[in-house]
Design a protein around this motif. Structure first.
Motif, PDB file in Angstrom:
ATOM      1  N   GLY A 123       0.796  16.422  -1.666  1.00 10.97           N
ATOM      2  CA  GLY A 123       1.013  15.239  -1.990  1.00 10.97           C
ATOM      3  C   GLY A 123       0.907  14.363  -1.043  1.00 10.97           C
ATOM      4  N   LYS A 124       1.255  13.084  -1.280  1.00 13.09           N
ATOM      5  CA  LYS A 124       1.260  12.131   0.020  1.00 13.09           C
ATOM      6  C   LYS A 124       2.308  11.079  -0.295  1.00 13.09           C
ATOM      7  CE  LYS A 124      -0.541   8.062  -2.112  1.00 13.09           C
ATOM      8  NZ  LYS A 124      -0.393   8.159  -3.342  1.00 13.09           N
ATOM      9  N   ILE A 125       2.505  10.144   0.606  1.00 18.49           N
ATOM     10  CA  ILE A 125       3.298   9.052   0.457  1.00 18.49           C
ATOM     11  C   ILE A 125       2.527   7.823   1.201  1.00 18.49           C
ATOM     12  CG2 ILE A 125       5.687   9.669   0.106  1.00 18.49           C
ATOM     13  CD1 ILE A 125       6.145   9.244   2.936  1.00 18.49           C
TER      14      ILE A 125
ATOM     15  N   GLY B 179       0.635  -0.475   3.181  1.00 21.15           N
ATOM     16  CA  GLY B 179      -0.821  -1.077   2.916  1.00 21.15           C
ATOM     17  C   GLY B 179      -1.223  -0.761   1.581  1.00 21.15           C
ATOM     18  N   GLU B 180      -0.701   0.026   0.544  1.00 20.33           N
ATOM     19  CA  GLU B 180      -1.111   0.312  -0.679  1.00 20.33           C
ATOM     20  C   GLU B 180      -1.666  -1.228  -1.418  1.00 20.33           C
ATOM     21  OE1 GLU B 180       2.127   0.294   0.333  1.00 20.33           O
ATOM     22  OE2 GLU B 180       2.559   2.232  -0.954  1.00 20.33           O
ATOM     23  N   HIS B 181      -2.610  -0.973  -2.224  1.00 22.62           N
ATOM     24  CA  HIS B 181      -3.093  -2.161  -3.096  1.00 22.62           C
ATOM     25  C   HIS B 181      -3.888  -2.938  -1.965  1.00 22.62           C
ATOM     26  CE1 HIS B 181      -1.752  -1.698  -7.189  1.00 22.62           C
ATOM     27  NE2 HIS B 181      -0.589  -1.415  -6.554  1.00 22.62           N
ATOM     28  N   PHE B 182      -3.535  -3.392  -1.003  1.00 28.18           N
ATOM     29  CA  PHE B 182      -4.072  -4.161  -0.102  1.00 28.18           C
ATOM     30  C   PHE B 182      -5.308  -3.379   0.591  1.00 28.18           C
ATOM     31  CE2 PHE B 182      -0.051  -5.973  -0.531  1.00 28.18           C
ATOM     32  CZ  PHE B 182      -0.165  -7.355  -0.811  1.00 28.18           C
ATOM     33  N   VAL B 183      -5.126  -2.064   0.566  1.00 27.71           N
ATOM     34  CA  VAL B 183      -6.171  -1.458   0.986  1.00 27.71           C
ATOM     35  C   VAL B 183      -7.486  -1.349   0.167  1.00 27.71           C
ATOM     36  CG1 VAL B 183      -5.598   0.932   0.078  1.00 27.71           C
ATOM     37  CG2 VAL B 183      -6.873   1.093   2.042  1.00 27.71           C
ATOM     38  N   VAL B 184      -7.352  -1.519  -0.990  1.00 27.50           N
ATOM     39  CA  VAL B 184      -8.413  -1.534  -1.922  1.00 27.50           C
ATOM     40  C   VAL B 184      -9.182  -3.035  -1.681  1.00 27.50           C
ATOM     41  CG1 VAL B 184      -9.262  -2.074  -4.254  1.00 27.50           C
ATOM     42  CG2 VAL B 184      -7.187  -0.366  -3.665  1.00 27.50           C
ATOM     43  N   LEU B 185      -8.424  -4.015  -1.036  1.00 21.62           N
ATOM     44  CA  LEU B 185      -8.930  -5.272  -0.718  1.00 21.62           C
ATOM     45  C   LEU B 185      -9.558  -5.292   0.760  1.00 21.62           C
ATOM     46  CD1 LEU B 185      -6.234  -7.350  -2.676  1.00 21.62           C
ATOM     47  CD2 LEU B 185      -8.511  -6.690  -3.362  1.00 21.62           C
TER      48      LEU B 185
ATOM     49  N   LYS C 231     -11.542   2.310  -9.431  1.00 20.47           N
ATOM     50  CA  LYS C 231     -12.180   2.081  -8.233  1.00 20.47           C
ATOM     51  C   LYS C 231     -11.250   2.267  -7.042  1.00 20.47           C
ATOM     52  CE  LYS C 231     -16.386  -0.163  -6.779  1.00 20.47           C
ATOM     53  NZ  LYS C 231     -16.239   0.192  -5.466  1.00 20.47           N
ATOM     54  N   PRO C 232     -11.018   3.546  -6.902  1.00 23.42           N
ATOM     55  CA  PRO C 232      -9.721   3.774  -5.913  1.00 23.42           C
ATOM     56  C   PRO C 232     -10.258   3.631  -4.214  1.00 23.42           C
ATOM     57  CG  PRO C 232     -10.432   5.928  -6.761  1.00 23.42           C
ATOM     58  CD  PRO C 232     -11.028   4.579  -7.514  1.00 23.42           C
ATOM     59  N   SER C 233      -9.440   3.381  -3.449  1.00 23.19           N
ATOM     60  CA  SER C 233      -9.952   3.162  -2.132  1.00 23.19           C
ATOM     61  C   SER C 233     -10.385   4.408  -1.288  1.00 23.19           C
ATOM     62  CB  SER C 233      -8.832   2.545  -1.311  1.00 23.19           C
ATOM     63  OG  SER C 233      -7.664   3.483  -1.196  1.00 23.19           O
ATOM     64  N   GLY C 234      -9.764   5.727  -1.802  1.00 20.60           N
ATOM     65  CA  GLY C 234      -9.788   7.006  -1.077  1.00 20.60           C
ATOM     66  C   GLY C 234      -8.714   7.181  -0.118  1.00 20.60           C
ATOM     67  N   VAL C 235      -7.708   6.432  -0.210  1.00 20.67           N
ATOM     68  CA  VAL C 235      -6.903   6.683   0.709  1.00 20.67           C
ATOM     69  C   VAL C 235      -6.048   8.010   0.256  1.00 20.67           C
ATOM     70  CG1 VAL C 235      -5.082   5.124  -0.238  1.00 20.67           C
ATOM     71  CG2 VAL C 235      -4.809   5.840   2.131  1.00 20.67           C
ATOM     72  N   ASP C 236      -5.851   7.980  -1.012  1.00 22.91           N
ATOM     73  CA  ASP C 236      -4.932   9.261  -1.625  1.00 22.91           C
ATOM     74  C   ASP C 236      -5.563  10.565  -1.194  1.00 22.91           C
ATOM     75  OD1 ASP C 236      -3.743   7.372  -2.722  1.00 22.91           O
ATOM     76  OD2 ASP C 236      -3.629   8.041  -4.514  1.00 22.91           O
ATOM     77  N   GLN C 237      -6.955  10.712  -1.443  1.00 20.80           N
ATOM     78  CA  GLN C 237      -7.648  11.943  -1.236  1.00 20.80           C
ATOM     79  C   GLN C 237      -7.873  12.431   0.188  1.00 20.80           C
ATOM     80  OE1 GLN C 237     -10.119   9.870  -3.375  1.00 20.80           O
ATOM     81  NE2 GLN C 237     -12.377  10.307  -2.200  1.00 20.80           N
TER      82      GLN C 237
END
Ligand code: MEV
Length: 341
Positions: free
Chosen positions: A26-28, A32-38, A166-172
């Motif tokens: 998993g990840k933490i 930058g979460e949310h703002f990474v999508v922008l 439309k996720p940023s891809g940071v999680d994967q």
């Protein structure tokens, strides 16, 4: 900062191997979460909570999925997860397997995918990304193919888009590469070398959310409040870069300050929750160097940077007394891995 080592080619000799196992962390998100999508960079760390996948052949065509995942959030009042039927959670997992089969041109028998996930679901800890990349890796391996990390990353967008919009891809990316990454966009992912591992406690509020709904809300807000968001994104860029430097230099005090600043910005854009804010405040009063929500927010988890690994026990007790469920996590350095079984 070294570029990630991306294995560019998968081995091109499919064999008849048909059983495989895999594991992904998993990840933490440290910043930058949310703002990474922008368009701002985010900093994410893979953690030692895992999904495990077993792939076995079956005689009929198609993909069957069984999953043992923590679904307790569906009970009672936690209805804002966006999931009304637990079977809905299996569709993206099936999509991950089907997309991989298509990729490895396997047209013969069907397969059975068994998923065991110890990561709380819809809590901001990357359970969907983790299960997805573990499935992709194991399904390809069951056909004798070791997919490159780059290819796993690309394929993971199919189920992740299905689930989150439309996720940023940071999680994967975090679940695939392991360790610590700075993620700006899919073509700009870098590993960060740590001076020392931060002593982190993750704390689950027990209130769960739908990432896609929260992300969609922030994107719409950013269109209405363009000027404010330009400022926020600039601030988050500085915070994320500061977090990377603090981690590289082992400067926990600076790292903690930046985490509190990041939480304040996340509150401003409306993705926090009273229980998250309460736990962040409790952590601050208990001497946490930094604390913030992690992931999509709206409930889910917060993280606390403690003064030392030993101090995590005390912090965990404090958070538990306030109604949270703490996990003392450490970094997973490996990312997704699979083997024939
Ligand atoms: C969720 O873990 C992270 C978000 O930034 C969504 C995303 O990046 O796709 C909230």
């Amino acid at each position: 900062m070294p570029q990630l080592h991306l294995r560019s080619e998968e081995s091109s000799r499919p064999t008849d191997v048909s059983r495989a196992i895999s594991r992904a962390p998993g990840k933490i998100i440290l910043a930058g979460e949310h703002f990474v999508v922008l368009g701002a960079p985010a900093v994410a760390m893979a953690i030692n909570l895992y999904s495990e996948v077993k792939v076995t052949p079956k005689n009929s065509p198609g993909v069957d999925v069984d999953a043992d995942i923590p679904l307790r959030f569906l009970a009672g009042k936690n209805r804002n997860s966006g999931v009304s039927d637990p079977r809905q959670l299996l569709r993206p997992l099936q999509l991950a397997a089907e997309a991989t089969l298509k990729q490895v041109v396997a047209k013969d028998r069907g397969l059975r995918v068994n998923v065991e996930c110890e990561i709380p679901v819809a809590a901001g800890l990357g359970s969907s990304a983790s299960t997805t990349v573990a499935i992709i890796s194991a399904v390809a391996r069951s056909r004798g193919i070791e997919l490159s990390r780059k290819k796993i990353f690309k394929l993971a967008f199919i189920p992740e888009n299905f689930l989150h919009g439309k996720p940023s891809g940071v999680d994967q990316a975090a679940c695939i590469y392991g360790g610590l990454i700075r993620f700006n966009r899919p073509s700009n992912v870098r590993t960060v070398r740590l001076e020392k591992e931060p002593a982190i406690v993750v704390c689950d509020t027990g209130i769960h959310h739908a990432t896609g709904t929260l992300v969609g809300g922030v994107v719409r807000k950013s269109r209405r409040e363009k000027k404010d968001f330009r400022d926020y994104i600039a601030k988050v860029r500085d915070i994320s870069n500061g977090v990377v430097n603090a981690l590289r230099e082992g400067d926990d005090v600076e790292l903690g300050v930046l985490m509190y600043q990041n939480h304040d910005l996340l509150r401003k854009i409306g993705v926090s929750h009273p229980k998250l804010d309460h736990l962040v405040e409790v952590a601050r009063r208990a001497g946490g160097l930094g604390a913030k929500l992690t992931g999509a927010g709206g409930g889910g988890c917060m993280i606390v940077l403690c003064r030392s690994t030993r101090d995590r026990d005390r912090m965990s007790r404090v958070l538990r007394r306030e109604g949270g469920t703490p996990y003392k996590v450490s970094m997973d350095a490996t990312g997704v891995e699979s083997q024939s079984a």
